[in-house]
Write a protein that holds these residues in place. Structure first.
Motif, PDB file in Angstrom:
ATOM      1  N   HIS A 148       0.819  -1.218   0.000  1.00  0.00           N
ATOM      2  CA  HIS A 148       0.000   0.000   0.000  1.00  0.00           C
ATOM      3  C   HIS A 148       0.853   1.268   0.000  1.00  0.00           C
ATOM      4  CE1 HIS A 148      -3.723  -2.167   0.513  1.00  0.00           C
ATOM      5  NE2 HIS A 148      -4.377  -1.025   0.498  1.00  0.00           N
ATOM      6  N   MET A 149       1.910   1.259   0.815  1.00  0.00           N
ATOM      7  CA  MET A 149       2.679   2.493   0.944  1.00  0.00           C
ATOM      8  C   MET A 149       3.430   2.818  -0.349  1.00  0.00           C
ATOM      9  SD  MET A 149       1.398   3.196   3.714  1.00  0.00           S
ATOM     10  CE  MET A 149       2.085   4.623   4.536  1.00  0.00           C
ATOM     11  N   ILE A 150       3.910   1.801  -1.029  1.00  0.00           N
ATOM     12  CA  ILE A 150       4.543   2.038  -2.337  1.00  0.00           C
ATOM     13  C   ILE A 150       3.481   2.442  -3.363  1.00  0.00           C
ATOM     14  CG2 ILE A 150       5.909   1.019  -4.204  1.00  0.00           C
ATOM     15  CD1 ILE A 150       7.059  -0.954  -2.108  1.00  0.00           C
ATOM     16  N   ALA A 151       2.372   1.698  -3.343  1.00  0.00           N
ATOM     17  CA  ALA A 151       1.323   1.930  -4.347  1.00  0.00           C
ATOM     18  C   ALA A 151       0.722   3.331  -4.232  1.00  0.00           C
ATOM     19  CB  ALA A 151       0.235   0.859  -4.216  1.00  0.00           C
ATOM     20  N   HIS A 152       0.571   3.818  -3.000  1.00  0.00           N
ATOM     21  CA  HIS A 152       0.039   5.189  -2.835  1.00  0.00           C
ATOM     22  C   HIS A 152       0.852   6.202  -3.633  1.00  0.00           C
ATOM     23  CE1 HIS A 152      -2.211   4.552   1.266  1.00  0.00           C
ATOM     24  NE2 HIS A 152      -2.878   4.084   0.233  1.00  0.00           N
ATOM     25  N   GLU A 153       2.171   5.958  -3.712  1.00  0.00           N
ATOM     26  CA  GLU A 153       3.009   6.901  -4.441  1.00  0.00           C
ATOM     27  C   GLU A 153       2.726   6.851  -5.943  1.00  0.00           C
ATOM     28  OE1 GLU A 153       4.487   9.073  -2.735  1.00  0.00           O
ATOM     29  OE2 GLU A 153       4.275   8.069  -0.798  1.00  0.00           O
ATOM     30  N   LEU A 154       2.379   5.666  -6.453  1.00  0.00           N
ATOM     31  CA  LEU A 154       2.038   5.584  -7.884  1.00  0.00           C
ATOM     32  C   LEU A 154       0.761   6.373  -8.180  1.00  0.00           C
ATOM     33  CD1 LEU A 154       2.765   1.885  -8.939  1.00  0.00           C
ATOM     34  CD2 LEU A 154       4.352   3.783  -8.565  1.00  0.00           C
ATOM     35  N   ALA A 158      -0.259   8.952  -6.397  1.00  0.00           N
ATOM     36  CA  ALA A 158       0.091  10.371  -6.242  1.00  0.00           C
ATOM     37  C   ALA A 158       0.840  10.890  -7.478  1.00  0.00           C
ATOM     38  CB  ALA A 158       0.926  10.573  -4.983  1.00  0.00           C
ATOM     39  N   LEU A 159       1.728  10.051  -8.024  1.00  0.00           N
ATOM     40  CA  LEU A 159       2.561  10.500  -9.154  1.00  0.00           C
ATOM     41  C   LEU A 159       1.852  10.414 -10.497  1.00  0.00           C
ATOM     42  CD1 LEU A 159       5.892   8.786  -8.048  1.00  0.00           C
ATOM     43  CD2 LEU A 159       5.508  11.274  -8.236  1.00  0.00           C
ATOM     44  N   HIS A 160       1.040   9.358 -10.674  1.00  0.00           N
ATOM     45  CA  HIS A 160       0.483   9.111 -12.014  1.00  0.00           C
ATOM     46  C   HIS A 160      -1.044   9.103 -12.067  1.00  0.00           C
ATOM     47  CE1 HIS A 160       4.444   8.224 -13.621  1.00  0.00           C
ATOM     48  NE2 HIS A 160       4.668   7.381 -12.614  1.00  0.00           N
ATOM     49  N   GLY A 161      -1.687   9.275 -10.915  1.00  0.00           N
ATOM     50  CA  GLY A 161      -3.155   9.304 -10.915  1.00  0.00           C
ATOM     51  C   GLY A 161      -3.800   7.975 -11.263  1.00  0.00           C
ATOM     52  N   ILE A 162      -3.093   6.892 -11.063  1.00  0.00           N
ATOM     53  CA  ILE A 162      -3.664   5.567 -11.360  1.00  0.00           C
ATOM     54  C   ILE A 162      -4.612   5.161 -10.237  1.00  0.00           C
ATOM     55  CG2 ILE A 162      -3.086   3.137 -11.822  1.00  0.00           C
ATOM     56  CD1 ILE A 162      -0.203   4.177 -12.515  1.00  0.00           C
ATOM     57  N   ASP A 163      -5.723   4.480 -10.594  1.00  0.00           N
ATOM     58  CA  ASP A 163      -6.681   3.993  -9.589  1.00  0.00           C
ATOM     59  C   ASP A 163      -5.931   3.256  -8.481  1.00  0.00           C
ATOM     60  OD1 ASP A 163      -8.642   4.866 -11.301  1.00  0.00           O
ATOM     61  OD2 ASP A 163      -9.432   2.855 -11.769  1.00  0.00           O
ATOM     62  N   HIS A 164      -6.348   3.496  -7.246  1.00  0.00           N
ATOM     63  CA  HIS A 164      -5.701   2.863  -6.090  1.00  0.00           C
ATOM     64  C   HIS A 164      -5.571   1.349  -6.255  1.00  0.00           C
ATOM     65  CE1 HIS A 164      -4.700   1.713  -2.049  1.00  0.00           C
ATOM     66  NE2 HIS A 164      -5.869   1.140  -1.842  1.00  0.00           N
ATOM     67  N   ALA A 165      -6.663   0.677  -6.595  1.00  0.00           N
ATOM     68  CA  ALA A 165      -6.623  -0.788  -6.672  1.00  0.00           C
ATOM     69  C   ALA A 165      -5.623  -1.262  -7.719  1.00  0.00           C
ATOM     70  CB  ALA A 165      -8.017  -1.337  -6.985  1.00  0.00           C
ATOM     71  N   ARG A 166      -5.528  -0.523  -8.809  1.00  0.00           N
ATOM     72  CA  ARG A 166      -4.629  -0.928  -9.890  1.00  0.00           C
ATOM     73  C   ARG A 166      -3.165  -0.759  -9.493  1.00  0.00           C
ATOM     74  NH1 ARG A 166      -8.222  -1.418 -14.700  1.00  0.00           N
ATOM     75  NH2 ARG A 166     -10.168  -1.514 -13.548  1.00  0.00           N
ATOM     76  N   THR A 167      -2.885   0.245  -8.672  1.00  0.00           N
ATOM     77  CA  THR A 167      -1.505   0.370  -8.182  1.00  0.00           C
ATOM     78  C   THR A 167      -1.159  -0.803  -7.268  1.00  0.00           C
ATOM     79  OG1 THR A 167      -2.120   1.739  -6.259  1.00  0.00           O
ATOM     80  CG2 THR A 167      -1.582   2.888  -8.303  1.00  0.00           C
ATOM     81  N   LEU A 168      -2.145  -1.294  -6.532  1.00  0.00           N
ATOM     82  CA  LEU A 168      -1.915  -2.476  -5.696  1.00  0.00           C
ATOM     83  C   LEU A 168      -1.603  -3.690  -6.555  1.00  0.00           C
ATOM     84  CD1 LEU A 168      -4.928  -2.059  -3.215  1.00  0.00           C
ATOM     85  CD2 LEU A 168      -2.537  -1.443  -2.783  1.00  0.00           C
TER      86      LEU A 168
END
Lengths: 387, 387
Positions: free
Chosen positions: B266-272, B274-284
């Protein structure tokens, strides 16, 4: 899933040494009634820990709450609470002490004959209650994280349930270290109690509740896995903790959400305790397998699921899987040195089925169980099968 | 099990048609802020149901809370609440709207720069909060039954978590009928979100928590079982209910009790996000499989248990089972039409790993994860693997 509402505000404080947290969880300045049972807490060190942790409070002790707590005993505590203006109750014990304290909570401010709280379900409407917390000494009933209770009027051998959202403990302290000093008999009882609580909310009919079924199966699997180990080594705090948490989760309200529930085993079994004084868990072990046999046709889909997922039975017809699953259940109880026949507990048992018939009839219990089918006649037949 | 404390006072009201119960659950006479998102509730009928159910209250509407809710947007709502002396907040939406309302609850009576509540963790100590309830419109985050939240400061692209026991919703209404009108994209996101929440609390190291592991596996099994069906037929209220309840149970606090947890994904994915506006679930879905690969040695026992129990993988060495289990996870995400590479979402992604490295370093995040090993360098390597 069916519609449901769920709210469980009890704070759980789990782990070794947590009794020391009592002082920060009882409201500052409270006058406390400390209620307990037969005094085993004075031998295993729990009493001393509680006294140490609550020394900043004014404590009045009330010991001697018996298993299947008696209305008559509890009324003595109600008088003390009223006389001394006590405003917090601390239950230190197992399900009987905690259930008893739920009754105290209801009765102190009730104006009328306090047995009405139970017999006429007035407890549910009682607004002014005395808050209480618990220190659990015996994992079994789940009373430490639910809002129901069972009390018995000794004079008439009436065992009755009551409850309401105002009867959740404010907090419950679950220290697995308490298991070490329990007699094997009580550990076995606790395992069977938790197991049967789970079954009452699981072994009904197929209703497609994927998650709820699997959570119930999680508890059954865990109990079966740890049972022989915790019986062998109750001082293993890891195993004791698994046992304790399983018993709490089995009856904290989560398993029943959105699913049909049975509870007929409990209602029949309560009568065996009332009539013969048999341990609650053992009456469940006597009744449950025969109730499953009697209602096999109604419960066949879930019996098969239970047989396959819990006992790994893959061969045979549905009926054969169901039969084997029931036999596995009986063997599990036997492995805990729990007998499953009424005649192994009571000498004069021949009239029990008739008495249960009459008691069901008196209370107009015509349709218990998930299909509302268990009335006096079926209850009688199930008890007869249990001789 | 490790020691733990647990208290979750949120009242869950589950089932079709339950929005009508709003009036009896909002305190009588409240002045209510009704907060929602982009307006989909006006198309699917939920808005009308809420307005009908709350017509006895003075309602002020605040729409437009965006996904990954912005501090800047929320501060506009804070001003309205202060101006109008509003004393109850009703969140009608998914996790973003509910998280946003948790921020409102904290900020209204805070004296100071409200971003401190988040950035300096002042929210946890904030005593005076505005009570709130929710009508869940999107099963995913579990925010409807927990006390945590995530908000983003748009100006600086900082995505931050906060929480505290005062941020549990008073009640949450879970009507499975809302799933019918969700875009497939959001259903898939919700499934992956709930799945990953479960994994963060499960896929750590072997700690012998029999029951907690099995409950986590119950949720994983259920999500895998219902995922294709609910994607195919979101109007099936039975399936929708299983999905909804699984997502709530995945993050209502029960899974974390007494066990180590990870949360590095989660903590890494949150940055994606923040940086790229990708849906939260998809960054996970992008990060999780690579984090498992990178930390395979540390997680091997649980990866094998996961592979065996969830995916039924019985053949091969431990390492092979672990690899297959990770591949199965990726395939599961793909089956929901969720891509698992950063390059499939963002064009200019080459500097992402370095940026994540810097962001971890800035915040002194040197030891995330269940073994406190995930710092800037490991996070960077995991992001590089995710290109």
């Amino acid at each position: 899933m069916n519609n449901f509402e769920f709210k469980n505000p009890t704070k759980i404080i789990f782990g070794e040494g947590q009794i020391a947290k009592l002082a920060e969880n009882i409201p500052h300045g409270s006058k406390v009634l400390m209620a307990y049972g037969g005094g085993s807490i004075k031998k295993n060190g729990i009493y001393d820990q509680v006294i140490e942790a609550t020394k900043s409070f004014e404590i009045t002790e009330f010991g001697g709450i018996e298993p299947n707590p008696h209305f008559e005993t509890l009324m003595k505590a109600v008088e003390i609470i009223r006389e001394k203006d006590i405003d917090f109750i601390l239950a230190v014990g197992g399900g009987s002490v905690i259930d008893g304290c739920k009754f105290l909570s209801a009765a102190v401010h009730y104006e009328g004959d306090e047995w009405e709280l139970v017999e006429q379900m007035k407890a549910r409407k009682q607004e002014k209650v005395v808050p209480f917390g618990t220190v659990l000494t015996l994992p079994a009933t789940g009373s430490e994280m639910n809002s129901g209770a069972v009390v018995t009027k000794a004079a008439t051998q009436q065992k009755r349930t009551f409850g309401g959202p105002q009867y959740f403990p404010q907090f419950s302290i679950l220290d697995p270290a308490v298991v070490a000093s329990l007699p094997k008999r009580q550990i076995a009882n606790g395992i069977v109690d938790a197991f049967t609580h789970t079954m009452e909310q699981y072994l009904t009919y197929d209703h497609g509740a994927y998650l709820q079924d699997r959570i119930a199966e999680s508890i059954l699997h865990t109990l079966i896995e740890i049972a022989p180990k915790v019986m062998e080594n109750p001082a293993d705090k890891h195993l004791a903790g698994e046992f304790m948490w399983s018993a709490t989760m089995a009856l904290n309200g989560i398993l029943r959400l959105g699913v049909p529930t049975d509870w007929a085993t409990h209602m029949i079994a309560h009568e065996l305790t009332a009539l013969h004084g048999i341990d609650h868990a053992r009456t469940l072990a006597i009744i449950a397998p025969n109730l499953y046999r009697k209602l096999k046709e109604d419960k066949i889909e879930k019996l098969v699921q239970y047989g396959r997922r819990i006992w790994g039975i893959t061969e045979g017809s549905k009926e054969e899987i169901a039969d084997k699953a029931i036999e596995k259940t009986v063997s599990f109880f036997h492995s805990l040195e729990i007998d499953t026949k009424l005649s192994e507990y009571a000498q004069n048992y021949e009239h029990t089925a008739d008495e249960v018939f009459n008691r069901f009839k008196e209370r107009n219990w015509m349709g218990l169980g998930e299909r509302q089918k268990v009335g006096p006649q079926l209850a009688k037949e199930i008890v007869e099968m249990s001789y």
